[in-house]
Design a protein around this motif. Sequence first.
Motif, PDB file in Angstrom:
ATOM      1  N   UNK A  31       4.178  15.649  39.253  1.00 21.57           N
ATOM      2  CA  UNK A  31       3.835  16.796  39.264  1.00 21.57           C
ATOM      3  C   UNK A  31       5.626  17.490  38.707  1.00 21.57           C
ATOM      4  N   UNK A  32       6.638  16.966  37.717  1.00 22.81           N
ATOM      5  CA  UNK A  32       7.658  17.611  37.364  1.00 22.81           C
ATOM      6  C   UNK A  32       7.778  17.383  35.767  1.00 22.81           C
ATOM      7  N   UNK A  33       7.239  16.464  35.675  1.00 23.06           N
ATOM      8  CA  UNK A  33       6.558  16.236  33.090  1.00 23.06           C
ATOM      9  C   UNK A  33       4.995  16.108  33.295  1.00 23.06           C
ATOM     10  N   UNK A  34       3.899  16.722  34.258  1.00 22.50           N
ATOM     11  CA  UNK A  34       2.976  16.876  33.841  1.00 22.50           C
ATOM     12  C   UNK A  34       2.176  16.786  32.721  1.00 22.50           C
ATOM     13  N   UNK A  35       1.471  16.603  32.373  1.00 22.56           N
ATOM     14  CA  UNK A  35       0.633  16.909  30.565  1.00 22.56           C
ATOM     15  C   UNK A  35      -0.503  17.464  30.611  1.00 22.56           C
ATOM     16  N   UNK A  36      -1.118  17.479  32.288  1.00 23.32           N
ATOM     17  CA  UNK A  36      -2.211  17.645  32.097  1.00 23.32           C
ATOM     18  C   UNK A  36      -2.768  19.241  32.458  1.00 23.32           C
ATOM     19  N   UNK A  37      -2.431  19.716  32.472  1.00 22.61           N
ATOM     20  CA  UNK A  37      -2.616  21.455  32.607  1.00 22.61           C
ATOM     21  C   UNK A  37      -2.124  21.804  31.633  1.00 22.61           C
ATOM     22  N   UNK A  62     -12.744  14.664  19.085  1.00 17.36           N
ATOM     23  CA  UNK A  62     -11.489  14.624  18.025  1.00 17.36           C
ATOM     24  C   UNK A  62      -9.927  15.010  18.426  1.00 17.36           C
ATOM     25  N   UNK A  63      -9.781  16.277  19.477  1.00 19.61           N
ATOM     26  CA  UNK A  63      -8.738  16.440  19.923  1.00 19.61           C
ATOM     27  C   UNK A  63      -8.714  15.243  20.735  1.00 19.61           C
ATOM     28  N   UNK A  64      -9.405  14.900  21.905  1.00 17.85           N
ATOM     29  CA  UNK A  64      -9.006  13.826  22.759  1.00 17.85           C
ATOM     30  C   UNK A  64      -8.547  12.367  22.360  1.00 17.85           C
ATOM     31  N   UNK A  65      -9.623  12.487  20.668  1.00 21.73           N
ATOM     32  CA  UNK A  65      -8.668  11.097  20.454  1.00 21.73           C
ATOM     33  C   UNK A  65      -7.763  11.226  19.871  1.00 21.73           C
ATOM     34  N   UNK A  66      -7.291  11.997  19.376  1.00 18.31           N
ATOM     35  CA  UNK A  66      -5.622  12.280  18.945  1.00 18.31           C
ATOM     36  C   UNK A  66      -4.706  12.073  20.055  1.00 18.31           C
ATOM     37  N   UNK A  67      -4.778  13.063  20.513  1.00 18.38           N
ATOM     38  CA  UNK A  67      -4.846  12.854  22.450  1.00 18.38           C
ATOM     39  C   UNK A  67      -4.438  11.432  22.801  1.00 18.38           C
ATOM     40  N   UNK A 299      -2.068   7.693  31.008  1.00 21.45           N
ATOM     41  CA  UNK A 299      -0.399   7.996  30.200  1.00 21.45           C
ATOM     42  C   UNK A 299       0.456   8.013  31.314  1.00 21.45           C
ATOM     43  N   UNK A 300       0.094   8.090  32.250  1.00 18.47           N
ATOM     44  CA  UNK A 300       1.172   8.218  33.701  1.00 18.47           C
ATOM     45  C   UNK A 300       1.695   6.531  33.245  1.00 18.47           C
ATOM     46  N   UNK A 301       0.936   5.504  33.625  1.00 20.50           N
ATOM     47  CA  UNK A 301       1.204   3.750  32.778  1.00 20.50           C
ATOM     48  C   UNK A 301       2.239   4.033  31.581  1.00 20.50           C
ATOM     49  N   UNK A 432      -4.637  20.695  40.201  1.00 18.35           N
ATOM     50  CA  UNK A 432      -5.079  19.837  39.385  1.00 18.35           C
ATOM     51  C   UNK A 432      -4.037  18.975  39.103  1.00 18.35           C
ATOM     52  N   UNK A 433      -2.859  19.320  38.772  1.00 22.73           N
ATOM     53  CA  UNK A 433      -1.626  17.804  38.970  1.00 22.73           C
ATOM     54  C   UNK A 433      -1.650  16.744  40.261  1.00 22.73           C
TER      55      UNK A 433
END
Length: 452
Positions: A31-37, A62-67, A299-301, A432-433
């Motif tokens: 909620x403070x530093x999420x990347x999902x949005x 390709x985008x999700x692989x690189x992400x 990613x949170x882990x 979403x978050x």
Amino acid sequence: MKNLITLLLLLPTLSFSQHEEMIKKIYDETLTDGHVYENLRVLCKDIGNRLSGSPEAAAAVEYTRQLMESYGFDTVYLQPVMVPHWVRGKKEVVRAINSEKHGTFEMNALALGNSVGTGSDGILAEVIEVSGIDEVNELGKKVEGKIVFYNGEMDPTIINTFGAYGGAVIQRSSGASEAAKFGAKAIIIRSVTNRQDDIPHTGSLRYKPLINQIPAVAISTNDADKLSQVLKEQKLKVYIETHCKQLPDVLSYNVIGELRGSEFPDEIIAVGGHLDSWDVGEGAHDDGAGCMQAIEAVRLFKALGITPKRTLRAVMWMNEENGLRGGREYARVAKEKNEKHIAALESDSGGFQPLGFSMSGTDEQKDQVKKWRDYFTPYRVWDFTQNGGGADIGPLSPQGTLLIGLRPSTQRYFIYHHTPADVFEVVDQRELELGAASMGAMMYLLDQEGLK
């Protein structure tokens, strides 16, 4: 001895407190530093809709692989899968011809996915209205040479709109073949939504073997009501022109990012959504939201320095919309490699406020997860009563995997489902978050506690 007994009695309390603290960190981080949005914005705005076999679907791979590589996942790889390649072609024309009160009028329409097209000559035929497939079977040969108009509505009295959807969607999935077996020339369906508007909804149909394949389109609910009213007043002919076609299968990929388990690496927990979407809109709720929530959950882990005990996988499944090839191939490979998936978690109900989780598995598995409900109630995630998992994780069920579905509020989902209106702007960042954090918290508990 007394101190040992006291410690043993305190262990469950200590464990709850530790988990409670970490779950709060998971929600706070998201909620403070999420990347999902922001990640969803890129997927929707820079890539757009992502129908299997399209260049946009390849770009999303390709985008999700690189992400996931950018987040430092231990392994990121592509799993090949052959997928259908259906194309819509030129804009659909659905036109009522010479009605007595309204003259000739156009209807807002979309061809159904996997439908054959009419070609440039189109189809002109008398329309016959039915409320569902049972009525087609009763009419039998009376529909021969006609366009069958399925006007069955989603039941507004069913509070869980997925239940109402399930009652109406058979017209879309099976209506063409059911009408074709009696000689119908084409079908029109009422869009499968609980909203009155001018937006048509596409979605996949399935042709039955050895039955003639006929064109199929959906019209908006407002147009369905208008067409129904005109048909009550007079016989009517409708002209349909579509240019869709099925091309040869093409190579695509499931995208998989993995954190290796430190203690039980052979026990796998998968979390994901389907990367493909329909070729209208941007696939924001269906299912860009689920994909980005899944990546965020893993990613949170990394962000919180949690070393997983078990192997965690974020999986972007390809081709849920018109084939389910990705989910089936993932399960086939897992069985071939003798992989042990203890649980699989899917988000494919939109990026709305999370309310709980549904489950499909043994009673023992489900009872264990239900005991974790108190960890989620501070975040208004409370409903652990529903059955079911998700379409992409369903093929893992025969392997004994516990299937879990994130269940957000259902009331707005079918406004946007399979439409041009499913765009980034209709997704609320906080909702979403919260969904991503809920998935991350569930993964954390599954990882730390395992399943008996």
